[in-house]
Design a protein around this motif. Structure first.
Motif, PDB file in Angstrom:
ATOM      1  N   LYS A 391       0.821  -1.225   0.000  1.00  0.00           N
ATOM      2  CA  LYS A 391       0.000   0.000   0.000  1.00  0.00           C
ATOM      3  C   LYS A 391       0.853   1.273   0.000  1.00  0.00           C
ATOM      4  O   LYS A 391       0.601   2.188  -0.786  1.00  0.00           O
ATOM      5  CB  LYS A 391      -0.909  -0.025   1.241  1.00  0.00           C
ATOM      6  CG  LYS A 391      -1.844   1.137   1.337  1.00  0.00           C
ATOM      7  CD  LYS A 391      -2.995   0.928   2.345  1.00  0.00           C
ATOM      8  CE  LYS A 391      -2.597   0.426   3.699  1.00  0.00           C
ATOM      9  NZ  LYS A 391      -3.654   0.640   4.723  1.00  0.00           N
ATOM     10  N   TYR A 392       1.866   1.339   0.866  1.00  0.00           N
ATOM     11  CA  TYR A 392       2.624   2.590   1.024  1.00  0.00           C
ATOM     12  C   TYR A 392       3.765   2.643   0.011  1.00  0.00           C
ATOM     13  O   TYR A 392       4.945   2.638   0.353  1.00  0.00           O
ATOM     14  CB  TYR A 392       3.108   2.732   2.476  1.00  0.00           C
ATOM     15  CG  TYR A 392       1.929   2.850   3.406  1.00  0.00           C
ATOM     16  CD1 TYR A 392       1.182   4.028   3.444  1.00  0.00           C
ATOM     17  CD2 TYR A 392       1.492   1.777   4.177  1.00  0.00           C
ATOM     18  CE1 TYR A 392       0.048   4.139   4.248  1.00  0.00           C
ATOM     19  CE2 TYR A 392       0.376   1.878   4.977  1.00  0.00           C
ATOM     20  CZ  TYR A 392      -0.351   3.055   5.004  1.00  0.00           C
ATOM     21  OH  TYR A 392      -1.479   3.156   5.789  1.00  0.00           O
ATOM     22  N   ARG A 393       3.383   2.647  -1.278  1.00  0.00           N
ATOM     23  CA  ARG A 393       4.358   2.650  -2.374  1.00  0.00           C
ATOM     24  C   ARG A 393       4.278   3.975  -3.113  1.00  0.00           C
ATOM     25  O   ARG A 393       3.324   4.746  -2.948  1.00  0.00           O
ATOM     26  CB  ARG A 393       4.048   1.500  -3.329  1.00  0.00           C
ATOM     27  CG  ARG A 393       2.700   1.658  -4.034  1.00  0.00           C
ATOM     28  CD  ARG A 393       2.480   0.561  -5.047  1.00  0.00           C
ATOM     29  NE  ARG A 393       1.308   0.862  -5.866  1.00  0.00           N
ATOM     30  CZ  ARG A 393       0.093   0.450  -5.586  1.00  0.00           C
ATOM     31  NH1 ARG A 393      -0.149  -0.252  -4.485  1.00  0.00           N
ATOM     32  NH2 ARG A 393      -0.911   0.752  -6.395  1.00  0.00           N
ATOM     33  N   HIS A 436      -2.812   5.377  14.979  1.00  0.00           N
ATOM     34  CA  HIS A 436      -1.834   6.379  14.549  1.00  0.00           C
ATOM     35  C   HIS A 436      -1.551   6.207  13.055  1.00  0.00           C
ATOM     36  O   HIS A 436      -1.085   5.158  12.615  1.00  0.00           O
ATOM     37  CB  HIS A 436      -0.534   6.243  15.350  1.00  0.00           C
ATOM     38  CG  HIS A 436       0.357   7.429  15.204  1.00  0.00           C
ATOM     39  ND1 HIS A 436       0.231   8.551  15.986  1.00  0.00           N
ATOM     40  CD2 HIS A 436       1.351   7.696  14.325  1.00  0.00           C
ATOM     41  CE1 HIS A 436       1.122   9.441  15.620  1.00  0.00           C
ATOM     42  NE2 HIS A 436       1.814   8.952  14.603  1.00  0.00           N
ATOM     43  N   ARG A 437      -1.840   7.268  12.261  1.00  0.00           N
ATOM     44  CA  ARG A 437      -1.639   7.212  10.809  1.00  0.00           C
ATOM     45  C   ARG A 437      -0.840   8.439  10.379  1.00  0.00           C
ATOM     46  O   ARG A 437      -0.870   9.467  11.055  1.00  0.00           O
ATOM     47  CB  ARG A 437      -2.982   7.211  10.076  1.00  0.00           C
ATOM     48  CG  ARG A 437      -3.945   6.141  10.555  1.00  0.00           C
ATOM     49  CD  ARG A 437      -5.001   5.859   9.522  1.00  0.00           C
ATOM     50  NE  ARG A 437      -4.449   5.255   8.318  1.00  0.00           N
ATOM     51  CZ  ARG A 437      -4.627   5.708   7.095  1.00  0.00           C
ATOM     52  NH1 ARG A 437      -5.341   6.792   6.891  1.00  0.00           N
ATOM     53  NH2 ARG A 437      -4.072   5.107   6.059  1.00  0.00           N
ATOM     54  N   LEU A 438      -0.132   8.308   9.282  1.00  0.00           N
ATOM     55  CA  LEU A 438       0.691   9.431   8.836  1.00  0.00           C
ATOM     56  C   LEU A 438       0.089  10.152   7.632  1.00  0.00           C
ATOM     57  O   LEU A 438       0.586  11.176   7.206  1.00  0.00           O
ATOM     58  CB  LEU A 438       2.104   8.939   8.466  1.00  0.00           C
ATOM     59  CG  LEU A 438       2.836   8.134   9.550  1.00  0.00           C
ATOM     60  CD1 LEU A 438       4.226   7.755   9.065  1.00  0.00           C
ATOM     61  CD2 LEU A 438       2.942   8.937  10.835  1.00  0.00           C
ATOM     62  N   GLY A 450      -3.611  -1.792  11.995  1.00  0.00           N
ATOM     63  CA  GLY A 450      -2.758  -2.914  11.557  1.00  0.00           C
ATOM     64  C   GLY A 450      -1.465  -3.075  12.343  1.00  0.00           C
ATOM     65  O   GLY A 450      -1.166  -4.163  12.845  1.00  0.00           O
ATOM     66  N   LEU A 451      -0.696  -2.009  12.486  1.00  0.00           N
ATOM     67  CA  LEU A 451       0.605  -2.149  13.152  1.00  0.00           C
ATOM     68  C   LEU A 451       0.452  -2.339  14.661  1.00  0.00           C
ATOM     69  O   LEU A 451       1.276  -3.005  15.294  1.00  0.00           O
ATOM     70  CB  LEU A 451       1.498  -0.935  12.857  1.00  0.00           C
ATOM     71  CG  LEU A 451       2.076  -0.863  11.440  1.00  0.00           C
ATOM     72  CD1 LEU A 451       2.989   0.357  11.288  1.00  0.00           C
ATOM     73  CD2 LEU A 451       2.858  -2.128  11.091  1.00  0.00           C
ATOM     74  N   ALA A 452      -0.624  -1.756  15.226  1.00  0.00           N
ATOM     75  CA  ALA A 452      -0.885  -1.986  16.656  1.00  0.00           C
ATOM     76  C   ALA A 452      -1.159  -3.475  16.871  1.00  0.00           C
ATOM     77  O   ALA A 452      -0.678  -4.080  17.836  1.00  0.00           O
ATOM     78  CB  ALA A 452      -2.058  -1.153  17.128  1.00  0.00           C
TER      79      ALA A 452
END
Ligand code: ADP
Length: 484
Positions: A391-393, A436-438, A450-452
């Motif tokens: 996704k983060y591409r 928390h999202r950037l 997801g990361l949590a």
């Protein structure tokens, strides 16, 4: 069994004896010495004949007053001079050695003789000294008791632990250190130990306490060891003060209880969140849908946009509540299973197939181990990390992802490396926090859960997760799973 004189005569027995034997008459003159004595003292037999016993045992008279000796030869009995009497035997070469001496009167042909048996006890004394040194240097309190339960020896740590000077303890019954409410049964325990002596912890399963000189009680752990000393059975007890350990155990118990309570509260909270929040939310979602279906035409462009916004926001909130619930429930029922992680990752890649093809991603999976994990949770961890890597591409660059594993001390370290947008330094820790999202959702869709989840899964395995990244170049997510 009876041995006939003609079969073995007495002198042969004396000669073969492995103890130095000296026969003296009532004037204390040597009449006979055996081979062992001849060798031990380096004298020829003839040299000793007729000599006074003092030639071999110069201080034998010192250990008893003169009256004793005067009486002794009139009224003889058996007596023994032991290590505590500190008697030195002297050889012809002038070498002195500590000796144990036993004197037995023997009557023969109306004459009285005395058989003096002399043993070199330097080895025994050395062993005793070593034993004392060892006990003294022990880090635990060490207490030696004799067969009647009297304290025979204690070390420095005993003085420190109990607050007594060792002089105050030697000769006392061991019960001086036992709390009064336990004193009554202690001698019985002692006797039991003597009847079945073997090294073991004392009072298995019971909480043990000892009492100090000032009367305070301390929780202790005691190890018992039977020791043979001077032909008798002693007990060496090693005592550890476990006050500190008890305190830590209690703190852990308290802490665990608090955590359990907090978990219960959290569970209640998530249940409330799921039911009570969902109800009004569902009403909003259905009403918005109704409005879209029935009243859309009556609204102008701004009104339609707002309605669309209400609908999307409430759907997103519903998604977040579901994610939150999933997150809270994770770890409630897990089964540790030996899992082939290559097979597991392949199933994840199959699920993500359409997104992989959609962005023309290349995914390299190195050989992964088969290890004990919670398979459902680990699958979610890989799925979250791989889908983030996709996704983060950069839109114009095809993603290239490397999945590797390497064995490290006490476990495995996995990595998922991408060539995506990267993460700014100050955010590297925070991205693992819930929600928390950037980025805005218009740029990259997501809930921030997801990361949590990944961190919680790593921690459920007693492992950890972290990221290394260069902004604009890509990120590598690592996680460590210990041997379970
Ligand atoms: P979500 O993807 O739903 O936003 P995550 O908890 O998975 O939630 O990720 C949190 C944030 O971490 C993301 O919003 C994103 O900004 C950042 N992030 C996660 N993975 C990557 C990655 N591989 N590359 C760059 N940023 C990432």
């Amino acid at each position: 069994m009876e041995i006939k004189q003609k079969d073995i005569n007495l002198q042969i027995i004396l000669e073969a004896s492995p103890i130095a034997l000296v026969l003296i008459n009532e004037r204390e003159n040597i009449v006979y010495v055996n081979n062992f004595a001849e060798n031990l003292f380096s004298y020829k037999k003839a040299e000793l004949k007729g000599q006074a016993l003092d030639i071999l045992l110069p201080d034998i008279h010192r250990i008893k007053p003169p009256e004793f000796w005067q009486n002794y030869f009139i009224n003889p009995t058996t007596f023994r001079v032991g290590p505590d009497d500190d008697v030195t035997a002297l050889t012809k070469t002038g070498r002195g050695f500590p000796a144990e001496v036993r004197i037995n009167p023997i009557g023969a042909e109306g004459q009285i003789y005395f058989l003096v048996a002399i043993t070199d006890i330097s080895e025994r004394i050395r062993a005793n000294e070593q034993f004392k040194l060892l006990v003294e240097s022990a880090l635990n309190a060490m207490i030696l008791t004799d067969p009647s339960g009297n304290i025979a020896m204690v070390n420095k740590q005993t003085e420190v632990l109990f607050g007594y000077d060792r002089k105050e303890l030697i000769g006392q019954k061991i019960e001086i250190l036992v709390p009064s409410r336990m004193k009554q049964h202690h001698p019985e325990h002692r006797r039991n130990f003597h009847a079945h002596p073997k090294a073991r912890p004392m009072g298995a399963g019971r909480d043990l306490f000892a009492v100090k000189k000032d009367g305070t009680e301390i929780p202790v752990e005691i190890g018992l060891n039977p020791i043979h000393k001077d032909g008798e059975q002693y007990v060496l007890a090693s005592v550890i003060d476990i006050t500190g350990r008890k305190k830590t155990e209690e703190a852990i118990k308290r802490y665990t209880h608090e955590i359990e309570e907090k978990n219960k509260e959290l569970e209640e909270f998530t249940n409330v969140a799921s039911h009570d929040l969902r109800e009004p939310l569902n009403s909003i979602i259905s009403l918005a849908e109704l409005l879209i279906i029935s009243k859309k035409d009556q609204l102008d462009e701004d009104g339609k946009k707002m309605l669309d916004y209400i609908s999307k926001s409430s759907a997103r909130m519903s998604e977040m509540i579901t994610g939150l619930l999933e997150y809270a429930r994770m770890g409630k029922s897990m089964n540790l299973e030996s899992t082939n992680l290559n097979e597991l990752v392949n199933t994840v890649l199959l699920d993500l197939d359409s997104s992989i093809i959609g962005c023309n991603a290349k995914i390299n999976v190195a050989p992964l181990p088969t290890i004990n994990v919670y398979p459902i949770e680990i699958r979610l961890l890989f799925q979250n990390l791989i889908s983030n890597a996709l996704k983060y591409r950069f839109q114009e660059v095809s993603p290239e992802i490397f999945i590797t594993a390497r064995q490290v001390k006490k476990g495995w370290e996995f990595s998922i490396k991408d060539n995506g947008i990267g993460i700014p330094d100050p955010q590297k820790e925070k991205i693992f926090n819930l929600f928390h999202r950037l980025h805005g959702r218009n740029k990259y869709d997501g809930t921030g859960i997801g990361l949590a989840q990944c961190r919680k899964i790593a921690e459920l395995h007693n492992g950890r997760i972290w990221v290394e990244s260069t902004l604009g170049e890509g990120s590598t997510f690592f996680f460590f799973i210990p041997e379970l």
